[in-house]
Each structure stands twice: as C-alpha cells, then as structure tokens.
Design a protein around this motif. Sequence first.
Motif, PDB file in Angstrom:
ATOM      1  N   ASP A   1      -6.416   5.272   5.386  1.00 53.11           N
ATOM      2  CA  ASP A   1      -5.522   4.118   5.263  1.00 53.11           C
ATOM      3  C   ASP A   1      -6.067   3.019   6.168  1.00 53.11           C
ATOM      4  O   ASP A   1      -5.971   3.096   7.387  1.00 53.11           O
TER       5      ASP A   1
ATOM      6  N   SER B   1       0.836  -1.204   0.000  1.00 51.82           N
ATOM      7  CA  SER B   1       0.000   0.000   0.000  1.00 51.82           C
ATOM      8  C   SER B   1       0.868   1.252   0.000  1.00 51.82           C
ATOM      9  O   SER B   1       0.432   2.312  -0.413  1.00 51.82           O
TER      10      SER B   1
ATOM     11  N   THR C   1      -4.259  -3.276   2.343  1.00 57.71           N
ATOM     12  CA  THR C   1      -3.006  -4.005   2.122  1.00 57.71           C
ATOM     13  C   THR C   1      -3.189  -5.501   2.309  1.00 57.71           C
ATOM     14  O   THR C   1      -4.105  -5.935   3.011  1.00 57.71           O
TER      15      THR C   1
HETATM   16  C1  LIG Z   1      -1.026   2.402   8.532  1.00 55.94           C
HETATM   17  C2  LIG Z   1      -0.145   1.672   7.576  1.00 55.94           C
HETATM   18  N1  LIG Z   1      -0.275   1.895   6.278  1.00 55.94           N
HETATM   19  C3  LIG Z   1       0.500   1.268   5.377  1.00 55.94           C
HETATM   20  C4  LIG Z   1       1.474   0.377   5.769  1.00 55.94           C
HETATM   21  C5  LIG Z   1       2.349  -0.239   4.726  1.00 55.94           C
HETATM   22  O1  LIG Z   1       1.834  -1.383   4.258  1.00 55.94           O
HETATM   23  P1  LIG Z   1       2.355  -2.115   2.956  1.00 55.94           P
HETATM   24  O2  LIG Z   1       3.113  -3.309   3.433  1.00 55.94           O
HETATM   25  O3  LIG Z   1       1.082  -2.487   2.256  1.00 55.94           O
HETATM   26  O4  LIG Z   1       3.186  -1.185   2.137  1.00 55.94           O
HETATM   27  C6  LIG Z   1       1.648   0.101   7.111  1.00 55.94           C
HETATM   28  C7  LIG Z   1       2.695  -0.841   7.533  1.00 55.94           C
HETATM   29  O5  LIG Z   1       2.995  -1.062   8.651  1.00 55.94           O
HETATM   30  C8  LIG Z   1       0.823   0.785   8.045  1.00 55.94           C
HETATM   31  O6  LIG Z   1       0.976   0.594   9.355  1.00 55.94           O
END
Ligand SMILES: Cc1ncc(COP(=O)(O)O)c(C=O)c1O
Length: 359
Positions: free
Chosen positions: A185, A86, A211
């Motif tokens: 998110d 993500s 994600t």
């Molecule tokens: C709130 C949040 N968004 C996005 C991510 C990143 O996720 P991804 O592995 O999909 O890049 C994290 C990872 O810890 C997260 O805590």
Amino acid sequence: MIGDLPRPREWLAGAKPYRTESQPAEVRLQSNEWTEPTPLGRYLSPADLEDTILNRYPDIAAGELRKLVARRWGVTPDQIILGNGSNEVLLYTFLIFGGADRTLLVFTPTYTMYARLGRLTGMRVREERVGVPYALDAARVRDAVARVRPDVVCFSSPNNPTGDLVDDATILAAADAPRTLVLVDEAYAEFSGHTFLPRIAEQPNVVVARTFSKAQAAAGLRLGALVADRRIAATYEAARLPYNVGTLTQLVATRIVADEAGLAERVSAVVEERSRVERELRGLSAIEAFSSAANFVLFRHRAMAAAALHAALLERGVLVRDVSSWPDAGESLRATIGSRTENDRLLDALRDVLAERGR
Ligand SMILES: Cc1ncc(COP(=O)(O)O)c(C=O)c1O
C-alpha cells in the motif's frame, strides 16, 4: 426483539464503524490529508461544467484516466484498477484473495484497515508485533511467513502510522512464496521518493495500491488505484463493481494527473517541513520522535499517556491522531505535516504543554 433480526456473520455482530477523529479544531493534523484547500475550480472551467453530463453512466472502463495514470506510473492501462478511494481496491483484494480458511499476515502497528477487511471477509488474522520503533526487515518477514504461511501479506510503505519505508528486500521476502498475494500500500509513496512499481513485472504476486487522497491533495474526490500484473488485474476487473468511479471523478482526476508541477511542489513542501518538524521535535527532550518518509510524523512523550497529550494539544486548538489504540503502537501520536503555520501551531502547543508540566 433483536433476536428476530437477520443475523450478520459472527465478526460483524460486534464490529464498530471505522472512525477517525472528528472533533472541531483550528488546526487539523489528524488524517494525513493535504491541509490547504484544493478548490474544484482549479481543475474545472465553466465550459467543463456544461459539457459534463450526468444522465448517462460514466465510461465503465475509465479509459482516458487509466491511460494517463498508466503512462505516469510506467505500466499499461490493463494493469490499473480504479476504485472509490484506495480502500475500495483494498476491499477487492480481500474479496478475491481473502475469505474463510485463508490467513492474513500484517506487521503491527500498521494501517488498521487490513486486519479489519481480513476479518470482514472471514480470514484468520495474524499480527506480527513489530512495535515502535518499527524495525521490520527481510529476516523478520521471512521468519513470520514461514511460521504463518499466509495467503495474503499487507505492507504499508511508507508505513502508517510509523512513517518507515519498507524496503524492496523486505517486501520480496514475503513475495518469495509465489502463491502468496503481497499487497504493498503506497498511499504515501510520493513523499518518500520510492516505489515498488518497477518490480511488479518480475514479481506478479505483488500488487501496489496508490491514492489521490494524499500527495494529489484530493481526499474528497475519492479515487484510488491498484497496479498489478495484467492476469491478476483481469481478476480484479471481474470483481470490480460497474461504474464505481463517477464521471466527475474521472474528469477531475485526468486534470490532476496532468498537473505534474503541482505534485512536485506539494511533495517538496512536505519534505522540507517534515525535516524541520522532526528536527524541532528532537529538540524537545521529553519527546521521542521517529523519522518519517511520509507526510506525517509519529512521536510520543517519554512519560505522559497518549490520550492526555492528545487532549492537551486539542485544548490548544491542534488535533492530531491518537494511535495508541492501534495494535502495538504504544503511547504514540501521529501528526500530519501541514502548512508552515500549522506545524508551528503544533510545535508551540507541544512546547506549551511541556512547559506547563515542568512548572
Ligand atoms: C496506508 C493507507 N492506505 C489507504 C488509505 C486510504 O486511502 P483512500 O482515501 O485512498 O481510501 C489510507 C488513509 O489514510 C492509508 O493511510
């Protein structure tokens, strides 16, 4: 002779790489991953390995995967943008809606990538300091938006690192200004049982990131998604790098999406363990623990610095995340909910540290 090198933009000249804790430890509760192994063989057969060819580029539109994901989330495939985690779809958000002379608003403590990506793309970053406990509500958001007049507002819901769900009314308070892009998110949404997704239809300035790294137990796959109004999604598709999601990732992810029972089992295991860990932490009078809707719990010692408690836990084989350097997180530590055995190791280590201090 550094003066002779090409000059990066100002912010990047002093920037450090994003790093998480990588010390060796028997019990690894620092990254909010699913902590038990997901072998690739669970999803791929020997025949799949023969049939999956690597000399050709992947399906540029990831058609099959987007169709399945869209069905699961109750939207249409043209509302889905996929990325290498993500984080990649977050980056697109900033490339499209950020940039110089634009303003980002975040409510700290929160996931630090938003401010980082804002600065990377040249934005002004405004941090509204909520602190811990994370008492964020619609009135606070409405007031901050009126003062800051942001182009982009980011929420993490549930919020990393505090675990709080940000309710729909609070998100809508930011989305009231139709020209403001609001990113929700939802990396941890499965653990909370709540999502903003059904509201996107009536709120086209809100986009939702998801994600496969958390409840889908596939952080190593690197797959994330953004769900948006189809007109906004078309802009993301124009910004997206071609072939950003590989053939193997697309295939494995179609199998993961189909495994509804696996997801439900993981979520219920986390929910059960999370309430047990929270209850046990609350039983320790030196510890203040905050309720979480995610697969992690935030806590702090009432007297001891986060770095010292973190080191003491690590000495006992348990690695958690020291988030005390995150803006407005205070002296807090964040522990992923792991298996029952791993959670017991965390709780035993904590009791041992407290007993040692009491001696
Ligand atoms: C709130 C949040 N968004 C996005 C991510 C990143 O996720 P991804 O592995 O999909 O890049 C994290 C990872 O810890 C997260 O805590």
